[in-house]
Design an enzyme around this catalytic site. Structure first.
Site, PDB file in Angstrom:
ATOM      1  N   HIS A 378       0.790  -1.233   0.000  1.00 54.04           N
ATOM      2  CA  HIS A 378       0.000   0.000   0.000  1.00 54.04           C
ATOM      3  C   HIS A 378       0.823   1.283   0.000  1.00 54.04           C
ATOM      4  O   HIS A 378       0.247   2.369   0.018  1.00 54.04           O
ATOM      5  CB  HIS A 378      -0.942   0.030   1.208  1.00 54.04           C
ATOM      6  CG  HIS A 378      -2.178  -0.793   1.039  1.00 54.04           C
ATOM      7  ND1 HIS A 378      -3.313  -0.327   0.409  1.00 54.04           N
ATOM      8  CD2 HIS A 378      -2.453  -2.065   1.406  1.00 54.04           C
ATOM      9  CE1 HIS A 378      -4.236  -1.272   0.406  1.00 54.04           C
ATOM     10  NE2 HIS A 378      -3.741  -2.336   1.013  1.00 54.04           N
ATOM     11  N   LYS A 569      -8.556  14.246   3.746  1.00 58.58           N
ATOM     12  CA  LYS A 569      -7.712  13.053   3.808  1.00 58.58           C
ATOM     13  C   LYS A 569      -6.804  13.206   5.017  1.00 58.58           C
ATOM     14  O   LYS A 569      -6.800  14.247   5.666  1.00 58.58           O
ATOM     15  CB  LYS A 569      -6.884  12.890   2.531  1.00 58.58           C
ATOM     16  CG  LYS A 569      -6.121  14.144   2.121  1.00 58.58           C
ATOM     17  CD  LYS A 569      -5.461  14.003   0.770  1.00 58.58           C
ATOM     18  CE  LYS A 569      -6.464  14.151  -0.359  1.00 58.58           C
ATOM     19  NZ  LYS A 569      -6.606  12.966  -1.183  1.00 58.58           N
ATOM     20  N   ARG A 570      -6.030  12.173   5.346  1.00 55.85           N
ATOM     21  CA  ARG A 570      -5.101  12.309   6.458  1.00 55.85           C
ATOM     22  C   ARG A 570      -4.157  13.496   6.207  1.00 55.85           C
ATOM     23  O   ARG A 570      -3.793  13.774   5.062  1.00 55.85           O
ATOM     24  CB  ARG A 570      -4.288  11.020   6.643  1.00 55.85           C
ATOM     25  CG  ARG A 570      -5.055   9.904   7.332  1.00 55.85           C
ATOM     26  CD  ARG A 570      -5.555  10.285   8.708  1.00 55.85           C
ATOM     27  NE  ARG A 570      -4.498  10.358   9.695  1.00 55.85           N
ATOM     28  CZ  ARG A 570      -4.306   9.467  10.657  1.00 55.85           C
ATOM     29  NH1 ARG A 570      -5.106   8.424  10.779  1.00 55.85           N
ATOM     30  NH2 ARG A 570      -3.320   9.604  11.519  1.00 55.85           N
ATOM     31  N   LYS A 575       0.803  14.517   1.146  1.00 53.86           N
ATOM     32  CA  LYS A 575      -0.488  14.860   0.536  1.00 53.86           C
ATOM     33  C   LYS A 575      -0.585  16.357   0.220  1.00 53.86           C
ATOM     34  O   LYS A 575      -1.500  16.798  -0.449  1.00 53.86           O
ATOM     35  CB  LYS A 575      -1.634  14.407   1.444  1.00 53.86           C
ATOM     36  CG  LYS A 575      -1.710  12.872   1.551  1.00 53.86           C
ATOM     37  CD  LYS A 575      -2.853  12.419   2.434  1.00 53.86           C
ATOM     38  CE  LYS A 575      -2.878  10.912   2.659  1.00 53.86           C
ATOM     39  NZ  LYS A 575      -3.327  10.133   1.492  1.00 53.86           N
ATOM     40  N   THR A 677      -8.453   6.609  -2.790  1.00 51.60           N
ATOM     41  CA  THR A 677      -9.815   6.183  -3.120  1.00 51.60           C
ATOM     42  C   THR A 677     -10.788   7.340  -2.907  1.00 51.60           C
ATOM     43  O   THR A 677     -11.860   7.351  -3.492  1.00 51.60           O
ATOM     44  CB  THR A 677     -10.254   4.971  -2.272  1.00 51.60           C
ATOM     45  OG1 THR A 677      -9.937   5.223  -0.902  1.00 51.60           O
ATOM     46  CG2 THR A 677      -9.547   3.707  -2.731  1.00 51.60           C
ATOM     47  N   LYS A 681     -14.284   8.658  -5.056  1.00 53.07           N
ATOM     48  CA  LYS A 681     -15.578   9.004  -4.454  1.00 53.07           C
ATOM     49  C   LYS A 681     -16.047  10.367  -4.948  1.00 53.07           C
ATOM     50  O   LYS A 681     -17.226  10.559  -5.271  1.00 53.07           O
ATOM     51  CB  LYS A 681     -15.458   8.980  -2.919  1.00 53.07           C
ATOM     52  CG  LYS A 681     -15.223   7.587  -2.364  1.00 53.07           C
ATOM     53  CD  LYS A 681     -14.683   7.613  -0.941  1.00 53.07           C
ATOM     54  CE  LYS A 681     -14.125   6.234  -0.569  1.00 53.07           C
ATOM     55  NZ  LYS A 681     -13.302   6.255   0.644  1.00 53.07           N
TER      56      LYS A 681
END
Length: 867
Positions: A378, A569-570, A575, A677, A681
């Site tokens: 992952h 998101k985290r 990110k 993911t 969405k």
């Protein structure tokens, strides 16, 4: 325009929410009152809203039970191959509405609660999220369980029943504060404890080698108590099982070690054993090498493998019940999928069972293990890869360390034969890493012990073959596969965005819910003014609803006609929430400079949790809230720009914000996000993506057309080239005036007037040691955001782009992902057949007559193997 339906077609068409027959509604009301009275021991005079939620949950659960038992009986009778999905995280969220959707009960329950004088949304809001995951990995596991049931696969999810899930996030004076998530405080109506299947798990002790074999002795035992949760497929009467283990101390735990005087302390020390399932580690993409974490990882694996072997041995062939003695056919009937390296201990534990308990030869045991296990990677981030100290292993799991050493010896012997004299390759490929402290590389163990290794997006799978696991790929290229992640359209469209689901169904029918590829049929209507109008209308309704939610919960009034620009998101440097912050400041400065210009109004929302020990991530949250404090109170800016940090982002909040979003921020540095993911969405719910060519964004651009996404910035090759040539943040800082201005404002205390050096660590990191090269993509990002603003002023063209995106979502169904896992890794075939429904919602498939005969005959009860 779509063709009008014939009367026959109208009669055949079923609402995606399910029919609300009068008889069904009447039954639901009767059973609701029955549960209120008999299960909760309340009447309407004293019942609370929570009581009403539990009564409704138990009423809906009644409709699962018969299907659940019938499904497990079906698997027992047919003896299909079974897949066991092992994951330390299952981020399930709420269960009530999802169950109603999958059983086609939603309309009937709506009507029943209305007739009872209750509000369905109020009852749903009482349910606690099952937050047994950190983010993408745990939510993916939840989507996969939904798809496995919907595809009729004999599948089981195995994990830990954490007493405390992912922490609740509070924002206090702009800072993240963590609170324990006591999600089980009021009980969980969806789970069923199964103490009859409790299993012992051993720790510590020592290893004895005797002529009769190897024995692991003098161990400390912890009991694993299973709790089963039903996982319903979509309208096919299949109900699979998620089994989560809870740690319990045995009755004699420590008592034998104490005199009478130490009895109280001995009982209190039982907590030491039960701490194993107490709390989820709140780290995402970060490895924390604590003994308790290794205990958790072995605990779930040891209990699960005992369950797998028990179920495998108790089988039925035709009408004859047979106990399988030989485990040599295990890979024909069992597939074990390791969700990242967290359950990697399944490999040495299965070897231990086969060698020490089943007395198989090493060669036979190893063949069984490698044909049974498969591994999903992952992440490529080095800090996320698990490496356990050998000293810890030696103390906690001494027999497993011996087995790992032997696996490594044989593995290196093979490599040495393939590459004679290449000692550096042996070092790189060893399961045991040398250094100041010897460590076991768990990813290497997973690769060597599995028959299949997959990444979770095409670009990610290519990267692990070219870099992270290059040596292993060269030796065993046949092992490596790609399985691009997906999301379940049941939760992430039908449930959270029913208006959009209905609009789509009106054009292309309802079968797309089971076959998301059918969304491409929407392309026929891309220029249809009525569809454009309907989709824009649904989006606006969702935005108005979420605006009201924000006003109620955040006490901030926002412009529902503004663009909802969302990054949830985290919180993590890779990110790049900081890149988003720099855009916000740039936009703010531009509005301040030219207040009379026709700006596209934006409401920028950022949400996510930072790991409690991750200083930089927590400081990023503080920066976002600080920017919001300045921007939101600037009268010159007004409602043209608002910045909101969404507190306590979780599955339930995602279900509200995603359908209301216009723009989805997927801006990680190319080559760092394995898949994502959340991006899928947003795409499915009609938001446009601004993003880098990273993770699944690459395939999203292929499916929808790159011209229908806002792609910017460096590609993986550009990042690699910059790594080689060197990244100089100061060059960008000195060359780009708007970037310099934004950084100077952060550094100079513009956004922290009470503490000018508050963000010095962020400034220092961005200017001098930024691994994720925020400045290198700044210019391209700002230009791309300008394109976004320009297009948003043209609602028709914007919505046409939205339709292209929704139509391109077919590939990103978890049904497609799981079908590929089943066929290409597990050796199973998905089935769209429906299991016959039980004769009523409350029967299990046994007749009363048969039960009475069995009781009269005095048949002994036993643990039936289909549980």
């Amino acid at each position: 325009m779509p063709k009008p339906l014939t009367d026959q077609e109208k009669r055949k068409q079923i609402s995606v929410r399910g029919l609300a027959g009068v008889e069904n509604v009447s039954d639901l009301k009767t059973n609701f009152n029955r549960h209120l009275h008999f299960t909760l021991v309340k009447d309407r005079n004293v019942a609370t809203k929570r009581d009403y939620y539990f009564a409704l949950a138990n009423t809906v659960r009644d409709h699962l039970v018969g299907r659940w038992i019938r499904t497990q009986q079906h698997y027992y009778e047919k003896d299909p191959k079974r897949v066991y999905y092992l994951s330390l995280e299952f981020y399930m969220g709420r269960t009530l509405q999802n169950t109603m959707v999958n059983l086609a009960l939603e309309n009937a329950c709506d009507e029943a609660t209305y007739q009872l004088g209750l509000d369905m949304e109020e009852l749903q809001d009482i349910e606690e999220d099952a937050g047994l995951g950190n983010g993408g990995l745990g939510r993916l596991a939840a989507c996969f369980l939904d798809s496995m049931a919907s595809l009729g696969l004999a599948a089981y999810g195995y994990g830990i029943r954490y007493e405390f899930g992912i922490f609740n996030q509070k924002i206090v004076n702009g800072w993240q504060v963590e609170e324990a998530d006591d999600w089980l405080r009021y009980g969980n109506p969806w789970e069923k404890a199964r103490p009859e299947y409790m299993r012992p798990v051993h720790f510590y002790g020592r290893v004895e080698h005797t002529p009769e074999g190897v024995k692991w002795v003098d161990t400390q035992v912890v009991l694993a108590l299973p709790y089963d949760t039903p996982v319903p497929g979509y309208r096919n009467n299949v109900v699979n099982t998620m089994r989560l283990w809870s740690a319990k101390a045995p009755c004699d735990f420590n008592l034998k070690d104490f005199n009478v005087g130490g009895y109280i302390q001995a009982v209190l020390d039982r907590n030491l054993a039960e701490n194993i399932s107490r709390v989820l580690y709140p780290n995402d993409n970060f490895f924390e090498g604590k003994e308790l974490r290794l205990k958790q990882e072995y605990f779930v694996v040891a209990a699960t493998l005992q369950d797998i072997v028990r179920r495998f041995k108790s089988s039925k062939f035709g009408s004859t019940e047979v106990v399988r003695v030989d485990l040599s056919t295990l890979p024909d009937k069992v597939a074990i999928q390791l969700n990242d390296t967290h359950p990697a201990m399944a490999i040495p534990e299965l070897m231990r069972i086969l060698l020490d308990t089943e007395h198989q030869t090493w060669e036979k045991a190893w063949d069984i293990v490698t044909r049974t296990c498969a591994y999903t990677n992952h992440t490529v981030l080095p800090e996320a890869l698990e490496r356990w100290p050998i000293d810890l292993f030696q103390n906690l799991l001494p027999r497993h360390l011996e087995i790992i050493f032997e696996i490594n010896r044989r593995h290196l012997e093979r490599i040495a034969n393939l590459y004679p004299g290449d000692h550096d390759r042996l070092r790189r490929m060893s399961l045991v890493e040398e250094g100041d402290q010897k460590k076991i590389n768990m990813a290497h163990l997973c690769i060597v012990g599995s028959h299949a290794v997959n990444g979770v997006a095409r670009i990610h799978s290519d990267i692990i073959k070219a870099t992270l696991f290059k040596d292993f790929y060269e030796v065993d290229p046949h092992k490596f596969q790609n399985k691009t992640n997906g999301i379940t359209p049941r939760r992430w469209l039908v449930m959270c965005n029913p208006g959009l689901a209905e609009v789509i169904a009106e054009r292309i029918g309802e079968d797309y819910i089971r076959d998301l590829d059918q969304l491409k049929n929407l392309l026929e209507f891309v220029d249809d003014d009525s569809l454009i109008r309907d989709i824009a209308k649904i989006k606006q309704e969702n935005k108005l609803k979420f605006s009201a939610y924000l006003e109620e919960h955040y006490k901030v009034k926002i412009n529902p006609n503004s663009m909802f620009d969302v990054q949830v998101k985290r919180i993590h440097e890779y990110k790049r929430q900081l890149l988003n912050c720099l855009h916000i400041i740039t936009l703010y400065n531009r509005i301040k400079k030219e207040p009379n210009k026709n700006w596209t109004p934006r409401t920028i929302m950022i949400g996510g949790k930072a790991a409690p020990g991750y200083h930089t991530a927590k400081l990023i949250i503080r920066l976002i809230t600080a920017i919001g404090d300045i921007v939101n109170h600037d009268e010159v800016v007004g409602d043209r720009l608002k910045v909101i940090f969404l507190e306590n982002y979780k599955v339930t909040l995602a279900e509200k914000i995603i359908p209301a979003s216009d723009l989805s921020e997927q801006i990680s540095t190319a080559g760092t996000e394995a898949s994502g993911t959340g991006n899928m969405k947003f795409m499915l719910n009609g938001a446009l993506t601004i993003g880098t060519m990273d993770g699944a964004n690459v395939e999203m651009a292929e499916e929808a057309g790159e011209e229908n996404l806002f792609i910017f910035g460096m590609r993986v090759d550009d990042v690699d080239a910059m790594d080689k040539s060197g990244y100089d943040a100061m060059e960008y800082y000195n060359r780009i005036p708007e970037l310099k201005q934004a950084m100077d404002q952060i550094a100079g205390g513009y956004f922290s007037p009470d503490q000018h050096d508050l963000f010095k660590d962020i400034v220092n990191m961005l200017l001098h040691h930024d691994r994720f090269k925020v400045f290198a993509d700044y210019e391209a990002y700002i230009k791309c955001q300008d394109k976004v603003s320009a297009l948003y002023k043209n609602p028709k063209e914007w919505t046409k782009m939205v339709i292209h995106n929704i139509a391109g979502c077919g590939k990103f169904s978890s049904d497609r992902t799981i079908s590929q896992y089943a066929r290409e890794i597990w050796g199973m075939e998905p089935s769209l057949e429906r299991i016959p429904p039980p004769t009523s919602a409350f029967t299990s498939g046994y007749s009363t007559k048969k039960i009475n005969v069995n009781l009269r005959n005095g048949l002994k009860t036993r643990n039936l193997p289909y549980n």
